[in-house]
Design a protein around this motif. Structure first.
Motif, PDB file in Angstrom:
ATOM      1  N   ILE A 171       0.831  -1.202   0.000  1.00 49.04           N
ATOM      2  CA  ILE A 171       0.000   0.000   0.000  1.00 49.04           C
ATOM      3  C   ILE A 171       0.869   1.257   0.000  1.00 49.04           C
ATOM      4  CG2 ILE A 171      -1.731   1.297   1.295  1.00 49.04           C
ATOM      5  CD1 ILE A 171      -2.761  -1.194  -0.146  1.00 49.04           C
ATOM      6  N   PHE A 172       1.957   1.261   0.766  1.00 49.58           N
ATOM      7  CA  PHE A 172       2.869   2.402   0.758  1.00 49.58           C
ATOM      8  C   PHE A 172       3.408   2.654  -0.637  1.00 49.58           C
ATOM      9  CE2 PHE A 172       2.603   3.218   5.101  1.00 49.58           C
ATOM     10  CZ  PHE A 172       3.521   4.182   5.501  1.00 49.58           C
ATOM     11  N   ASP A 173       3.796   1.597  -1.337  1.00 54.24           N
ATOM     12  CA  ASP A 173       4.362   1.752  -2.677  1.00 54.24           C
ATOM     13  C   ASP A 173       3.314   2.195  -3.681  1.00 54.24           C
ATOM     14  OD1 ASP A 173       6.836   1.007  -1.745  1.00 54.24           O
ATOM     15  OD2 ASP A 173       6.695  -1.076  -2.422  1.00 54.24           O
ATOM     16  N   ARG A 174       2.140   1.575  -3.631  1.00 55.92           N
ATOM     17  CA  ARG A 174       1.119   1.874  -4.634  1.00 55.92           C
ATOM     18  C   ARG A 174       0.567   3.285  -4.488  1.00 55.92           C
ATOM     19  NH1 ARG A 174      -3.477  -2.361  -5.110  1.00 55.92           N
ATOM     20  NH2 ARG A 174      -3.971  -1.005  -6.870  1.00 55.92           N
ATOM     21  N   LEU A 175       0.410   3.755  -3.247  1.00 52.56           N
ATOM     22  CA  LEU A 175      -0.205   5.057  -3.001  1.00 52.56           C
ATOM     23  C   LEU A 175       0.809   6.126  -2.606  1.00 52.56           C
ATOM     24  CD1 LEU A 175      -3.437   3.933  -1.102  1.00 52.56           C
ATOM     25  CD2 LEU A 175      -3.081   4.288  -3.552  1.00 52.56           C
ATOM     26  N   ASP A 176       2.097   5.766  -2.633  1.00 53.03           N
ATOM     27  CA  ASP A 176       3.168   6.724  -2.340  1.00 53.03           C
ATOM     28  C   ASP A 176       2.923   7.409  -0.994  1.00 53.03           C
ATOM     29  OD1 ASP A 176       5.520   8.109  -2.772  1.00 53.03           O
ATOM     30  OD2 ASP A 176       4.564   9.684  -3.957  1.00 53.03           O
ATOM     31  N   LEU A 177       2.811   6.605   0.066  1.00 56.66           N
ATOM     32  CA  LEU A 177       2.415   7.114   1.372  1.00 56.66           C
ATOM     33  C   LEU A 177       3.571   7.599   2.245  1.00 56.66           C
ATOM     34  CD1 LEU A 177      -0.304   4.520   2.481  1.00 56.66           C
ATOM     35  CD2 LEU A 177      -0.628   6.741   1.361  1.00 56.66           C
ATOM     36  N   ALA A 178       4.801   7.274   1.878  1.00 57.47           N
ATOM     37  CA  ALA A 178       5.918   7.558   2.785  1.00 57.47           C
ATOM     38  C   ALA A 178       5.992   9.034   3.175  1.00 57.47           C
ATOM     39  CB  ALA A 178       7.238   7.119   2.153  1.00 57.47           C
ATOM     40  N   GLY A 179       5.693   9.914   2.231  1.00 61.89           N
ATOM     41  CA  GLY A 179       5.812  11.340   2.495  1.00 61.89           C
ATOM     42  C   GLY A 179       4.767  11.891   3.441  1.00 61.89           C
ATOM     43  N   SER A 180       3.662  11.182   3.630  1.00 63.80           N
ATOM     44  CA  SER A 180       2.596  11.690   4.496  1.00 63.80           C
ATOM     45  C   SER A 180       2.429  10.870   5.777  1.00 63.80           C
ATOM     46  CB  SER A 180       1.268  11.738   3.728  1.00 63.80           C
ATOM     47  OG  SER A 180       1.001  10.521   3.080  1.00 63.80           O
ATOM     48  N   ALA A 181       3.308   9.911   5.996  1.00 64.66           N
ATOM     49  CA  ALA A 181       3.228   9.108   7.219  1.00 64.66           C
ATOM     50  C   ALA A 181       3.591   9.948   8.441  1.00 64.66           C
ATOM     51  CB  ALA A 181       4.165   7.906   7.120  1.00 64.66           C
ATOM     52  N   GLN A 182       2.867   9.734   9.526  1.00 66.25           N
ATOM     53  CA  GLN A 182       3.150  10.384  10.812  1.00 66.25           C
ATOM     54  C   GLN A 182       3.061   9.321  11.906  1.00 66.25           C
ATOM     55  OE1 GLN A 182       1.133  14.291  11.442  1.00 66.25           O
ATOM     56  NE2 GLN A 182       0.171  13.884   9.465  1.00 66.25           N
ATOM     57  N   PRO A 183       4.091   8.489  12.038  1.00 64.91           N
ATOM     58  CA  PRO A 183       4.010   7.321  12.921  1.00 64.91           C
ATOM     59  C   PRO A 183       3.771   7.668  14.391  1.00 64.91           C
ATOM     60  CG  PRO A 183       5.861   7.125  11.421  1.00 64.91           C
ATOM     61  CD  PRO A 183       5.346   8.525  11.285  1.00 64.91           C
ATOM     62  N   PHE A 184       3.139   6.739  15.086  1.00 66.61           N
ATOM     63  CA  PHE A 184       2.962   6.764  16.536  1.00 66.61           C
ATOM     64  C   PHE A 184       2.088   7.929  17.016  1.00 66.61           C
ATOM     65  CE2 PHE A 184       7.268   4.972  15.720  1.00 66.61           C
ATOM     66  CZ  PHE A 184       6.933   3.643  15.948  1.00 66.61           C
ATOM     67  N   ARG A 185       1.095   8.287  16.238  1.00 69.72           N
ATOM     68  CA  ARG A 185       0.190   9.348  16.686  1.00 69.72           C
ATOM     69  C   ARG A 185      -1.222   8.836  16.931  1.00 69.72           C
ATOM     70  NH1 ARG A 185      -3.283  12.075  13.301  1.00 69.72           N
ATOM     71  NH2 ARG A 185      -3.445  11.263  11.183  1.00 69.72           N
ATOM     72  N   LEU A 186      -1.515   7.588  16.507  1.00 70.53           N
ATOM     73  CA  LEU A 186      -2.851   7.036  16.676  1.00 70.53           C
ATOM     74  C   LEU A 186      -2.803   5.767  17.517  1.00 70.53           C
ATOM     75  CD1 LEU A 186      -4.258   7.319  13.023  1.00 70.53           C
ATOM     76  CD2 LEU A 186      -4.720   8.851  14.946  1.00 70.53           C
ATOM     77  N   CYS A 187      -3.876   5.534  18.262  1.00 72.75           N
ATOM     78  CA  CYS A 187      -4.010   4.310  19.034  1.00 72.75           C
ATOM     79  C   CYS A 187      -4.257   3.150  18.071  1.00 72.75           C
ATOM     80  CB  CYS A 187      -5.151   4.438  20.022  1.00 72.75           C
ATOM     81  SG  CYS A 187      -5.460   2.937  20.998  1.00 72.75           S
ATOM     82  N   LEU A 188      -3.493   2.064  18.231  1.00 72.75           N
ATOM     83  CA  LEU A 188      -3.661   0.922  17.354  1.00 72.75           C
ATOM     84  C   LEU A 188      -4.997   0.235  17.547  1.00 72.75           C
ATOM     85  CD1 LEU A 188      -0.590   1.456  17.108  1.00 72.75           C
ATOM     86  CD2 LEU A 188      -0.279  -1.013  16.968  1.00 72.75           C
ATOM     87  N   ALA A 189      -5.563   0.337  18.738  1.00 72.60           N
ATOM     88  CA  ALA A 189      -6.836  -0.318  19.030  1.00 72.60           C
ATOM     89  C   ALA A 189      -8.032   0.539  18.645  1.00 72.60           C
ATOM     90  CB  ALA A 189      -6.910  -0.676  20.510  1.00 72.60           C
ATOM     91  N   CYS A 190      -7.948   1.852  18.896  1.00 76.83           N
ATOM     92  CA  CYS A 190      -9.120   2.730  18.767  1.00 76.83           C
ATOM     93  C   CYS A 190      -9.089   3.644  17.547  1.00 76.83           C
ATOM     94  CB  CYS A 190      -9.262   3.603  20.020  1.00 76.83           C
ATOM     95  SG  CYS A 190      -9.446   2.675  21.534  1.00 76.83           S
ATOM     96  N   ASN A 191      -7.928   3.815  16.944  1.00 77.25           N
ATOM     97  CA  ASN A 191      -7.777   4.764  15.839  1.00 77.25           C
ATOM     98  C   ASN A 191      -7.930   6.212  16.302  1.00 77.25           C
ATOM     99  OD1 ASN A 191      -7.298   5.065  12.977  1.00 77.25           O
ATOM    100  ND2 ASN A 191      -9.412   5.716  12.747  1.00 77.25           N
TER     101      ASN A 191
END
Length: 262
Positions: A171-191
């Motif tokens: 998905i990262f490759d197909r949608l070119d997501l690397a530039g808009s990623a902001q890791p560790f800001r959302l709860c993995l369980a609740c979003n």
């Protein structure tokens, strides 16, 4: 009936019968049939298509096909800007948000880890996914190509890989997501967004050893879990760094942990 000649490019060939892949072929069409109708009749979900050329001219999904038309169908473009062309969608999504089907729970968690708002419930029926995607302008992620053929779903990706980490890279490759990623800001369980919490406020909510070894903590205001930078966080940090590649600053510096919560 009319007859048109079709040619599908790159990964769109995965959806069509093997004898028809990577070559031009003729197909009988009902008189007045649209490009979208025929593309999906051949087996390709419309959400996988980015550009349609009929006799060399860019057209939309509702273009009626005529006898003798030559139809070239292209997938999403990551490396080329085709904005000046007439695209099959009115406009690209300005904010990348997702809704994942019941088979992609692991991918949904990893997308949240990367900072992308991703809805997931393994009890969502297809009708709910379609309604959520339309209402919230979300990209549908699924391994069910029939779901992507639903009329009101305008943005979606058929996920080919089977394992969550490989799916995330796909998905990262197909949608070119690397530039808009902001890791560790959302709860993995609740979003839901995570926020920093003072060390003194987590006493009694984490094991004593964790409180002694760590100084930075975050919490989710929905599920009330507390997270810290443990060994699991380090593994996830390495995954995010690998997805970002060599692009400076792609993974940010926010220290929101994802260790086992309490």
């Amino acid at each position: 009936m009319v007859t048109a000649t079709f040619r599908f490019y790159e990964e769109l060939n995965d959806f069509i019968a093997r004898p028809l892949r990577r070559r031009s072929f003729s197909c009988a069409c009902a008189r007045g049939a649209t490009a979208k109708h025929m593309i999906e009749a051949i087996g390709v979900p419309h959400t996988e298509v980015e550009l349609i050329l009929v006799n060399g001219e860019s057209v939309g999904f509702e273009h009626p096909l005529a006898d003798g038309d030559r139809v070239a169908v292209y997938p999403k473009f990551e490396a080329f800007d085709i904005q000046p062309l007439l695209r099959v969608r009115e406009r690209p999504l300005r904010v990348m948000r997702f809704v994942a089907d019941a088979h992609l729970g692991g991918l949904a968690q990893l997308l949240r880890l990367a900072g992308f708002d991703t809805l997931y419930d393994n009890h969502y029926p297809d009708e709910d996914i379609e309604a959520i995607a339309s209402r919230d302008h979300r990209v549908v992620l699924t391994r069910d190509r029939e779901l992507l053929k639903r009329r009101t779903i305008t943005h979606g990706c058929y996920v080919r890989a089977l394992k969550p980490k490989i799916q995330l890279r796909e998905i990262f490759d197909r949608l070119d997501l690397a530039g808009s990623a902001q890791p560790f800001r959302l709860c993995l369980a609740c979003n839901a967004p995570l926020r920093r919490i003072a060390k003194e406020d987590v006493a009694g909510h984490v094991p004593e050893g964790v409180l002694e070894r760590h100084a930075r903590f975050v919490t989710c205001d929905v599920c009330r879990r507390v997270f810290w930078e443990g060994t699991h966080w380090q593994r996830m940090r390495a995954l995010m760094d690998s997805l970002a590649g060599e692009r400076d600053g792609a993974t940010g510096t926010s220290p929101a942990g994802v260790e086992n919560p309490t």
